[in-house]
Design an enzyme around this catalytic site. Structure first.
Site, PDB file in Angstrom:
ATOM      1  CG  ASP A 130      -2.054   0.972   1.122  1.00 12.58           C
ATOM      2  OD1 ASP A 130      -2.416   1.361  -0.011  1.00 12.58           O
ATOM      3  OD2 ASP A 130      -2.595   1.369   2.171  1.00 12.58           O
ATOM      4  CG  HIS A 159      -0.566   1.970  -9.233  1.00 18.92           C
ATOM      5  ND1 HIS A 159      -0.718   1.666  -7.895  1.00 18.92           N
ATOM      6  CD2 HIS A 159      -1.670   2.693  -9.567  1.00 18.92           C
ATOM      7  CE1 HIS A 159      -1.858   2.187  -7.454  1.00 18.92           C
ATOM      8  NE2 HIS A 159      -2.444   2.812  -8.459  1.00 18.92           N
ATOM      9  NE  ARG A 179      -1.269   6.600   1.245  1.00 21.94           N
ATOM     10  CZ  ARG A 179      -1.215   5.726   2.238  1.00 21.94           C
ATOM     11  NH1 ARG A 179      -0.871   6.125   3.444  1.00 21.94           N
ATOM     12  NH2 ARG A 179      -1.492   4.463   2.005  1.00 21.94           N
ATOM     13  CG  LEU A 202       9.555 -16.825  -3.964  1.00 18.96           C
ATOM     14  CD1 LEU A 202       9.844 -16.914  -2.472  1.00 18.96           C
ATOM     15  CD2 LEU A 202       9.713 -15.388  -4.426  1.00 18.96           C
TER      16      LEU A 202
END
Ligand code: IPE
Ligand code: IPE
Ligand code: MG
Length: 237
Positions: free
Chosen positions: A13, A30, A17, A124
């Protein structure tokens, strides 16, 4: 027990901002967020984390302005095309978790290609939650069991959930300063350690990850037991 979490889940998140602080459009945040994620995948692999699950687009993110939603969809397709060869080289196996029915054909095709290209990898396990919500997941799991006439038990429901291929997250990290789950992994985070960072996701770097891991290493996971049962007597006050 190793102090490195087997499974880390992250609510990435703060992209918007980050961009707004720089007078940039939100989608620029983003894009920067994708770079941070790219680095985080590698760092997690290097530290011995086995599973990384990230929240990239929530069921509720459809409530955002249409231009931000289309920017995020385009970015996903673009980032996949660019990053999959490298993920492939690193042995990372990608899974998309979420409701695909709500996505365009182009986005769905990108997800299918990304998964297919990395399906043979054994490194992974990288779960990308896209058009995902914990409530959606529990509902689709219960509906699937009901449609098949199977009994609903804790273990049948757990195995019908979208993340049934991995153990529950040991550590859930949320960046961006908010202290909430926002409909992420409602079932699976029942016993996860929670870590909140005030850093915005594009700024969550290697040092920040190491700080989260160091904090995790100090936690005592009791799963309902007493410290004495775990062989760690409580210090006298
Ligand atoms: C998280 O960053 C990424 C997505 C929800 C897609 P935000 O876009 O929520 O960033 P802030 O919280 O507005 O800063
Ligand atoms: C959660 O962030 C979803 C993702 C990171 C993809 P949001 O920014 O959407 O969460 P709220 O709205 O602040 O709770
Ligand atoms: Mg946000």
């Amino acid at each position: 027990m190793s102090t490195i979490p087997h499974h880390i889940a992250i609510v990435m998140d703060g992209n918007g901002r980050w961009a707004t602080q720089r007078y940039l459009p939100r989608v620029a945040g983003h894009k920067k967020g994708v770079s941070a994620l790219r680095a985080c995948v590698r760092q997690c692999g290097e530290r011995g984390v086995k599973v990384l699950t990230v929240f990239a687009f929530s069921s509720e993110n459809w409530n955002r302005p249409p231009e931000e939603i289309s920017g995020l969809m385009e970015l996903l397709v673009f980032a996949l095309a660019r990053e999959v060869p490298q993920l492939q080289a690193e042995g990372v196996r990608v899974h998309f978790i979420g409701d695909r029915a709500g996505l365009s054909d182009k986005v769905r095709a990108g997800l299918v290609q990304g998964e297919a290209a990395t399906a043979g990898n054994t490194g992974l396990v990288f779960n990308i939650c896209f058009n995902y919500g914990g409530r959606w997941d529990i509902t689709q799991a219960a509906a699937g069991l009901a449609a098949r006439g199977e009994p609903i038990t804790e273990s049948s429901l757990a195995s019908a959930l979208a993340l049934a291929h991995v153990p529950d997250p040991d550590l859930v990290i949320r960046t961006g300063g908010e202290r909430r789950l926002s409909n992420f992994l409602l079932w699976q985070a029942a016993y996860s350690e929670l870590y909140f960072s005030d850093k915005l996701w594009p700024e969550f770097d290697e040092a920040a990850l190491d700080q989260a891991l160091a904090d995790y290493a100090t936690r005592e996971r009791r799963f309902g037991q007493t410290p004495e049962q775990l062989g760690r007597p409580r210090k006298a006050a």
